[in-house]
Design a protein around this motif. Structure first.
Motif, mmCIF file in Angstrom:
data_model
loop_
_atom_site.group_PDB
_atom_site.id
_atom_site.type_symbol
_atom_site.label_atom_id
_atom_site.label_comp_id
_atom_site.label_asym_id
_atom_site.label_seq_id
_atom_site.Cartn_x
_atom_site.Cartn_y
_atom_site.Cartn_z
ATOM 1 N N GLY A 1 0.845 -1.197 -0.183
ATOM 2 C CA GLY A 1 -0.012 0.003 0.018
ATOM 3 C C GLY A 1 1.086 1.233 0.104
ATOM 4 N N LEU A 2 0.334 2.241 0.513
ATOM 5 C CA LEU A 2 0.720 3.771 0.810
ATOM 6 C C LEU A 2 0.791 4.020 2.082
ATOM 7 C CD1 LEU A 2 1.823 6.321 -0.510
ATOM 8 C CD2 LEU A 2 -0.347 6.742 -1.121
ATOM 9 N N SER A 3 1.633 4.770 2.577
ATOM 10 C CA SER A 3 2.209 5.363 4.059
ATOM 11 C C SER A 3 2.627 6.840 3.786
ATOM 12 C CB SER A 3 2.682 4.397 4.865
ATOM 13 O OG SER A 3 2.775 5.155 6.098
ATOM 14 N N ALA A 4 2.130 7.873 4.822
ATOM 15 C CA ALA A 4 2.612 8.991 5.045
ATOM 16 C C ALA A 4 3.249 8.882 6.544
ATOM 17 C CB ALA A 4 1.813 10.144 4.651
ATOM 18 N N THR A 5 4.442 9.488 6.614
ATOM 19 C CA THR A 5 5.027 9.356 7.924
ATOM 20 C C THR A 5 5.741 10.664 8.155
ATOM 21 O OG1 THR A 5 6.958 8.285 7.329
ATOM 22 C CG2 THR A 5 5.229 7.036 8.085
ATOM 23 N N GLY A 6 5.870 11.033 9.549
ATOM 24 C CA GLY A 6 6.651 12.276 9.879
ATOM 25 C C GLY A 6 6.875 12.497 11.333
ATOM 26 N N GLN A 7 7.459 13.433 11.719
ATOM 27 C CA GLN A 7 7.843 14.113 12.941
ATOM 28 C C GLN A 7 7.301 15.568 13.216
ATOM 29 O OE1 GLN A 7 11.158 12.232 14.977
ATOM 30 N NE2 GLN A 7 11.805 11.045 13.240
ATOM 31 N N VAL A 8 6.845 15.912 13.918
ATOM 32 C CA VAL A 8 6.640 17.227 14.251
ATOM 33 C C VAL A 8 6.534 17.537 15.705
ATOM 34 C CG1 VAL A 8 5.147 17.603 12.283
ATOM 35 C CG2 VAL A 8 3.916 16.770 14.262
ATOM 36 N N LYS A 9 6.275 18.782 16.277
ATOM 37 C CA LYS A 9 6.337 19.245 17.628
ATOM 38 C C LYS A 9 4.827 19.748 17.903
ATOM 39 C CE LYS A 9 10.637 19.370 19.842
ATOM 40 N NZ LYS A 9 11.349 20.277 20.635
ATOM 41 N N LEU A 10 4.268 19.107 19.081
ATOM 42 C CA LEU A 10 2.953 19.774 19.588
ATOM 43 C C LEU A 10 3.249 20.809 20.790
ATOM 44 C CD1 LEU A 10 0.375 16.975 19.196
ATOM 45 C CD2 LEU A 10 0.794 18.998 17.783
ATOM 46 N N GLY A 11 3.629 22.008 20.507
ATOM 47 C CA GLY A 11 4.222 22.527 21.329
ATOM 48 C C GLY A 11 5.530 22.027 21.980
ATOM 49 N N GLU A 12 5.772 21.649 23.189
ATOM 50 C CA GLU A 12 7.231 21.058 23.546
ATOM 51 C C GLU A 12 7.027 19.488 23.614
ATOM 52 O OE1 GLU A 12 10.057 22.601 24.247
ATOM 53 O OE2 GLU A 12 8.820 24.413 23.628
ATOM 54 N N ILE A 13 5.935 18.974 22.937
ATOM 55 C CA ILE A 13 5.704 17.346 23.045
ATOM 56 C C ILE A 13 6.295 17.053 21.466
ATOM 57 C CG2 ILE A 13 4.480 15.617 23.149
ATOM 58 C CD1 ILE A 13 2.704 17.313 25.059
ATOM 59 N N PRO A 14 7.231 16.316 21.346
ATOM 60 C CA PRO A 14 7.498 15.444 20.067
ATOM 61 C C PRO A 14 6.355 14.502 19.746
ATOM 62 C CG PRO A 14 9.337 15.417 21.599
ATOM 63 C CD PRO A 14 8.187 15.566 22.327
ATOM 64 N N LEU A 15 5.996 14.498 18.402
ATOM 65 C CA LEU A 15 4.659 13.763 17.822
ATOM 66 C C LEU A 15 5.399 12.906 16.700
ATOM 67 C CD1 LEU A 15 2.020 12.699 17.533
ATOM 68 C CD2 LEU A 15 1.396 14.465 16.332
ATOM 69 N N GLN A 16 5.286 11.513 16.591
ATOM 70 C CA GLN A 16 5.389 10.811 15.167
ATOM 71 C C GLN A 16 4.184 10.375 14.824
ATOM 72 O OE1 GLN A 16 8.759 8.076 15.375
ATOM 73 N NE2 GLN A 16 9.688 8.832 16.884
ATOM 74 N N TYR A 17 4.134 10.250 13.598
ATOM 75 C CA TYR A 17 2.752 10.166 12.948
ATOM 76 C C TYR A 17 2.839 9.320 11.683
ATOM 77 C CZ TYR A 17 3.267 13.121 9.040
ATOM 78 O OH TYR A 17 3.475 13.424 7.701
ATOM 79 N N ALA A 18 1.876 8.172 11.646
ATOM 80 C CA ALA A 18 1.777 7.603 10.435
ATOM 81 C C ALA A 18 0.351 7.288 10.102
ATOM 82 C CB ALA A 18 2.527 6.157 10.512
ATOM 83 N N VAL A 19 0.222 7.650 8.693
ATOM 84 C CA VAL A 19 -1.178 7.368 8.209
ATOM 85 C C VAL A 19 -0.810 6.371 7.019
ATOM 86 C CG1 VAL A 19 -3.397 8.312 7.006
ATOM 87 C CG2 VAL A 19 -1.938 9.382 8.863
#
Length: 387
Positions: free
Chosen positions: A176-194
């Protein structure tokens, strides 16, 4: 577990959250070092890695073979040398942003190789640390175990939960297909995958129906000192014109007591529609709603590590995983509980070479003769080398 009572509408919202987070204009969560100019780098750049893993198994339960199958006639193999993995991975960096990865398990040639052998086969394009796309055959993120390879696993093997959710199309190798990345919510690191996948496993020529499975993972880094992370997983899909879903939550932490002693802990729980079991029932007797067939599982895995740093012995590890898994808890509950204590000796750093010894204890609420649903004790010696 109130978490598992979420409605499918909340799963869609969770997916949208992941997508919007990917596009948020937030500072990158990764510290990057200056890179050489692209014209100074010659492409493609090739990297070859591998893994060898073998086992010796001894069944310690009467009339139960090394695969956990009960034989009322006393037949079955109670000890076995086993070649589990002979993996070769080739990674080609063909531009600054583009890489192609292929991973094959040559040990699968000992069986019928159809539908096996080839594991990873994907292209990944990275726009920035915030967003990357992966297309092909890969492991969509849906829990802790998706984020590391088998060669650095802290126990004997993947959890029973991981294996079952792989059959359902949420974990393991999918197309299939996936989108991934790393960002910050304020001071909280967030990794995501869809991700969106066919959901019928690896090495398939075509999807087995017109439905697709959509999933998302959000991983919040809540404590840098203790490396404490919370992961939320949700998925919806359609299999043979029936709606299915999956949800999960996981916690992980690593406590460094001093330069030598550390404790790594993982806790994960999941629930999903068991559509494989549902579709195995004759149409005239199965209910209209596949959510009558639900799978639920949880495991806890602590791993204590001591860095020896001797020239012939790098580290010592002690782990004990507890698992609870019920593949049909609404209609015909027969939960399986598994305890796997393991001792590991690491001879080369970064799991370059190690040997593990342990015992796997399986217990069922109800034992069923001549099936795998039977109490079992299995002794394991496992050796591996990664290169």
């Amino acid at each position: 577990m109130a978490f598992f009572s979420l409605k499918k509408r909340s799963l869609i919202l969770c997916i949208l959250m992941g997508w919007f987070s990917a596009n948020a204009q937030i500072q990158d969560s990764l510290q990057t070092t200056p890179q050489p100019q692209e014209e100074d780098v010659k492409y493609p750049q090739l990297q070859i890695k591998g893994l060898f893993q073998a086992r010796y198994l001894v069944g310690m339960s009467k009339d139960v073979d090394v695969n956990g199958l009960h034989h009322s006639d006393g037949s079955g193999t109670s000890n076995n040398f086993m070649l589990k993995y002979m993996r070769v991975q080739v990674r080609a960096q063909i531009s600054k942003r583009t890489e192609v990865v292929a991973l094959a398990n040559l040990a699968d040639f000992k069986n019928d190789p159809k539908g096996r052998v080839l594991e990873n086969a994907y292209l990944k394009y990275t726009f920035s640390p915030k967003l990357a796309f992966t297309v092909g055959q890969f492991r969509p993120w849906f829990g802790i175990e998706e984020t590391y390879p088998i060669d650095i696993i802290k126990s004997l093997d993947w959890s029973n939960q991981y294996s079952e959710f792989g059959k359902l199309g949420w974990t393991s190798f999918q197309i299939g297909l996936s989108a991934t990345g790393q960002v910050k919510l304020g001071e909280i690191p967030l990794q995501y995958a869809v991700s969106v996948v066919n959901g019928n496993g690896k090495n398939q020529v075509n999807d087995n129906d017109n439905g697709k499975q959509y999933s998302t993972r959000l991983l919040f880094g809540l404590s840098k000192k203790y490396n404490f992370n919370v992961g939320l997983n949700g998925g919806i899909g359609e299999v043979f014109s029936k709606k299915v879903y999956a949800v999960g939550i996981d916690l992980s932490s690593m406590v460094q007591f001093d330069p030598r002693w550390s404790l790594d802990m993982q806790l994960e729980a999941k629930q999903a529609t068991n559509h494989v079991l549902y579709n195995s029932i004759a149409p005239e007797v199965r209910p209209d709603n596949p959510d009558q067939y639900l799978i639920r599982g949880v495991y806890f895995l602590p791993n204590l590590r001591y860095e020896i740093n001797h020239k012939n012995l790098s580290a010592f590890e002690l782990s004990c995983r507890y698992e609870y898994l019920d593949t049909n808890f609404r209609m015909a509950s027969n939960p399986r509980q598994t305890i796997t204590p393991m001792v590991g000796l690491e001879f080369l750093k970064n799991y370059g070479a190690r040997i593990q010894l342990g015992v796997q204890f399986d217990r069922y609420k109800y034992q069923v003769e001549n099936t795998n649903q039977y109490n079992n004790n299995l002794f394991i010696v496992q050796v591996q080398s990664r290169f």
